[in-house]
Design an enzyme around this catalytic site. Structure first.
Site, PDB file in Angstrom:
ATOM      1  N   THR A 133       0.850  -1.197   0.000  1.00  0.00           N
ATOM      2  CA  THR A 133       0.000   0.000   0.000  1.00  0.00           C
ATOM      3  C   THR A 133       0.883   1.243   0.000  1.00  0.00           C
ATOM      4  OG1 THR A 133      -1.537  -1.237   1.376  1.00  0.00           O
ATOM      5  CG2 THR A 133      -1.927   1.120   1.183  1.00  0.00           C
ATOM      6  N   ASP A 141      -8.912  -0.114   4.994  1.00  0.00           N
ATOM      7  CA  ASP A 141      -8.988   1.310   5.336  1.00  0.00           C
ATOM      8  C   ASP A 141      -8.559   2.219   4.206  1.00  0.00           C
ATOM      9  OD1 ASP A 141      -6.344   0.340   5.537  1.00  0.00           O
ATOM     10  OD2 ASP A 141      -5.770   2.048   6.751  1.00  0.00           O
ATOM     11  N   GLY A 185      -5.422  -2.214   8.460  1.00  0.00           N
ATOM     12  CA  GLY A 185      -6.500  -1.250   8.285  1.00  0.00           C
ATOM     13  C   GLY A 185      -7.570  -1.289   9.355  1.00  0.00           C
TER      14      GLY A 185
HETATM   15  N1  ASP Z   1      -3.939  -0.697   5.128  1.00  0.00           N
HETATM   16  C1  ASP Z   1      -4.081  -1.788   4.208  1.00  0.00           C
HETATM   17  C2  ASP Z   1      -5.325  -2.561   4.557  1.00  0.00           C
HETATM   18  O1  ASP Z   1      -5.552  -2.849   5.709  1.00  0.00           O
HETATM   19  C3  ASP Z   1      -2.949  -2.753   4.153  1.00  0.00           C
HETATM   20  C4  ASP Z   1      -1.551  -2.205   4.093  1.00  0.00           C
HETATM   21  O2  ASP Z   1      -1.339  -1.012   4.143  1.00  0.00           O
HETATM   22  O3  ASP Z   1      -0.617  -3.017   4.019  1.00  0.00           O
HETATM   23  O4  ASP Z   1      -6.040  -2.933   3.674  1.00  0.00           O
END
Ligand code: ASP
Length: 245
Positions: free
Chosen positions: A89, A120, A143
């Site tokens: 991400t 998130d 998230g």
């Molecule tokens: N924040 C992202 C999610 O929970 C995952 C990540 O940033 O690695 O979907």
């Protein structure tokens, strides 16, 4: 926000071509990961499971039945991915020469998401938030923890009330830690990072943990900065809790 079947139907209606982006290589890694899933008793609902990074002959044979042509390297890679699923991400915050701010967070780079999970990243206020008067913030990491504290919005509000970007991020990390009664054993199960850029160009990155054990070594958290004066550079995140190796 649209997700799942409704989003697919909407895209189809607008003529967006349907493409399967899953490569055979990735499918194999996903199958190896599924093999590794276990319940509390250690039972696996797929095959005999896998415990060690190197697949046993039996586990590799299970994959080879499905992919008879696969090379040993490819099978080893699939098992490596199953043990250390990739993340990717990206949150990007920007301030231009006119003083305008913008921000984005890519749809989650988390591997092996449950179908239908939104995460998130695309949620305004959690994955990213921008206020032209104050600044911008965003997040990567687990998230579910971020959604609960509406992290990016909380950071911008902290800056609105006078906190430095670094402290604004740490404050939200503290809130997350508090929801686990600051229990390091529970908190060690996940990582979460916040990034903030204030209207005057001051920026910060902050992680829950000082580092992450990755493939046997401790990796620190960093974020990339380009302030328009030259090449991009990596800066270290501040952190809330120190991870012992
Ligand atoms: N924040 C992202 C999610 O929970 C995952 C990540 O940033 O690695 O979907």
């Amino acid at each position: 926000m649209m997700a799942g079947e409704g989003a697919t139907r909407f895209a189809r209606a607008w003529g967006v071509p349907e493409i399967n982006l899953l490569t055979e290589r990735s499918r194999m890694a996903w199958m190896a990961w599924k093999q590794s899933l276990r319940d509390a008793e250690g039972n696996n609902n797929w095959t005999d499971g896998l415990d060690a990074p190197a697949p046993t002959a039996k586990q590799a044979a299970a994959l080879r039945q499905i992919w008879p042509e696969a090379s040993d390297e490819m099978i080893a890679w699939a098992f490596e991915m199953a043990h250390f699923p990739t993340t990717g991400t990206i949150n990007c915050l920007a301030l231009n020469a006119k003083g305008e701010m913008s921000g984005t967070t890519t749809t989650s780079g988390m591997a092996w998401k449950i179908p239908g999970r939104v995460g998130d990243s695309p949620i305004i206020g959690a994955g990213v938030f921008v206020d032209q008067e104050i600044g911008a913030a965003g997040s990567t990491g687990r998230g579910e923890e971020n959604i609960r504290v509406v992290g990016a919005h909380a950071i911008v509000e902290n800056m609105r009330h006078g906190m430095e970007p670094k402290d604004a991020c740490l404050d939200v990390l503290k809130r997350i830690a508090k929801s686990y009664r600051n229990d390091p054993a529970k908190l060690s199960k996940f990582d979460i990072n916040f990034y903030a850029l204030r209207k005057d160009g001051v920026h910060a990155g902050a992680s829950l943990w000082s580092g992450r054990v990755q493939r046997g070594y401790m990796a620190g958290f960093q974020y990339a900065v380009n302030d328009g004066t030259g090449d991009s550079r990596l800066e270290k995140c501040v952190w809330l809790l120190e991870r012992k190796a």
